[in-house]
Design an enzyme around this catalytic site. Structure first.
Site, mmCIF file in Angstrom:
data_model
loop_
_atom_site.group_PDB
_atom_site.id
_atom_site.type_symbol
_atom_site.label_atom_id
_atom_site.label_comp_id
_atom_site.label_asym_id
_atom_site.label_seq_id
_atom_site.Cartn_x
_atom_site.Cartn_y
_atom_site.Cartn_z
ATOM 1 N N GLU A 139 0.936 -1.233 -0.109
ATOM 2 C CA GLU A 139 0.149 -0.098 -0.037
ATOM 3 C C GLU A 139 0.872 1.163 0.043
ATOM 4 O O GLU A 139 0.563 2.328 -0.660
ATOM 5 C CB GLU A 139 -1.001 -0.121 1.231
ATOM 6 N N GLU A 159 -5.058 -8.675 3.008
ATOM 7 C CA GLU A 159 -5.968 -8.561 3.755
ATOM 8 C C GLU A 159 -7.294 -9.380 3.904
ATOM 9 O O GLU A 159 -7.780 -9.619 4.642
ATOM 10 C CB GLU A 159 -6.469 -7.154 3.651
#
Length: 285
Positions: A139, A159
Site C-alpha cells: 500500500e 488483507e
C-alpha cells in the site's frame, strides 16, 4: 558518537550522513537525496508507531527543505515492509512510545500521511524494494513515483485472507496504476506476487539483482537531481493533477503549468547552458 550509516551503499557514497529519524525509521542524506529507511528488520520492518512518526517527519522534511531534490524509501535487513504491526501501533512498548502516542493523538491523520494515503510529497519518491513488500508495504508502495525491486522481492495484498480490508488506498489506487484485471486479482485473491510478475503487470518499473535495489534507486535519484527542480516538481504535480480529467481540461492545465516553467530563470539557464555546452546551474528561480 556519530551513528553509523545503515547501508553499505550509503557508506560507499560520499556525502551520506545521518539526519535523525526515530527508533524504527532512519533518515540520511546522500547528496541532494533524502534516504528514508524502515529500520525494524527483526520484524521484517512491520509498521510501528515510531516508524510512522518517522515517515511523517521525513516527508515533511523533504517538502520543506529545497536542498532535497528527491527521496528514496527503502528497508533495512533485506526486507521492505511486511505490513502493519497492530500490536506495536497500539503503542505497547513502554515509555519509549509516549512521545509517538502524543503525536498521533495531536494529529489523528498522521499515520495516513506517513503511508502516503493522505499526502503526496512534492519531490519525486523512489522505492528501493528488497524482500517482502506485502500488505501495508504494497500500500505504501502505491504512494511512490518510481519503483525498483530486487529479484527476490515479493508483493501482495493479503488483507482479504484475514477477513480484512486494505484501507491504505489500494482499492482506489491499484486500479488506476495497473490494469483492472490485475488489480482485482491481487486484491481479491490475496496471493503473493514475485518481482518479475509485479514488473510484468506494471506494479514496479524495474527488477535488478538482489542487493542492488538501493544502488539502482540512488542512481535514478542522481539523474533527477541533475534536472531543474522547478521543472521536476511541476511535471510530477501535473501528472497527478491531470489523471482522470477529460483530455481538453488536462491539456489546458498542462499548458498553464508548463508556460509558468518556461518563464523561470532556471528555464533560461537550462537553454543557455545547452548552447554553451556546460552543465546548468539551477537556482530554483
Amino acid at each position: 558518537m556519530r551513528p553509523r550509516l545503515r547501508h553499505p551503499v550509503l557508506r560507499r557514497r560520499t556525502g551520506g550522513h545521518p539526519m535523525g529519524g526515530t527508533a524504527h525509521l532512519k533518515a540520511e542524506r546522500v547528496g541532494a537525496t533524502l534516504v528514508l529507511t524502515l529500520d525494524r528488520p527483526e520484524a521484517r520492518n512491520a509498521l510501528s508507531l515510531p516508524m510512522l512518526v518517522g515517515l511523517h517527519d521525513g516527508w515533511a522534511e523533504a517538502d520543506e527543505d529545497d536542498s532535497i531534490r528527491s527521496v528514496v524509501l527503502t528497508g533495512a535487513g533485506g526486507a521492505f515492509c511486511s505490513g502493519m504491526d497492530l500490536k506495536a501501533l497500539a503503542g505497547q512498548g513502554g515509555t519509549a512510545d509516549d512521545a509517538c502516542r502524543d503525536r498521533l493523538k495531536a494529529d489523528p491523520d498522521l499515520h495516513w500521511k506517513a503511508m502516503l494515503r493522505h499526502h503526496r510529497p512534492r519531490k519525486p519518491v523512489i522505492a528501493a524494494v528488497e524482500g517482502p513488500c506485502v500488505a501495508g508495504g504494497t500500500e505504501i508502495l502505491q504512494g511512490t513515483d518510481i519503483r525498483v525491486a530486487g529479484e527476490s522481492a515479493t508483493f501482495g495484498l493479503f488483507e482479504v485472507r484475514r477477513g480484512l480490508f486494505p484501507v491504505g488506498g489500494s482499492t482506489v489506487r491499484l486500479t488506476r496504476q495497473i490494469p483492472r484485471t490485475h488489480a482485482l486479482e491481487m486484491l481479491l485473491t490475496g496471493r503473493p506476487y514475485s518481482a518479475r510478475e509485479a514488473e510484468r503487470i506494471g506494479l514496479v518499473g524495474r527488477v535488478v539483482p538482489d542487493g542492488t535495489a538501493l544502488e539502482s534507486a540512488l542512481e535514478t535519484a542522481e539523474l533527477i537531481n541533475a534536472n531543474g527542480p522547478l521543472a521536476v516538481e511541476a511535471v510530477k504535480a501535473c501528472a497527478y493533477e491531470t489523471a482522470g480529467l477529460p483530455e481538453p481540461e488536462a491539456l489546458a492545465l498542462e499548458l498553464e503549468r508548463g508556460m509558468r516553467i518556461f518563464g523561470t530563470a532556471d528555464a533560461k539557464e537550462g537553454t543557455r547552458a545547452f548552447a554553451e555546452k556546460r552543465p546548468p546551474v539551477f537556482r530554483r528561480a
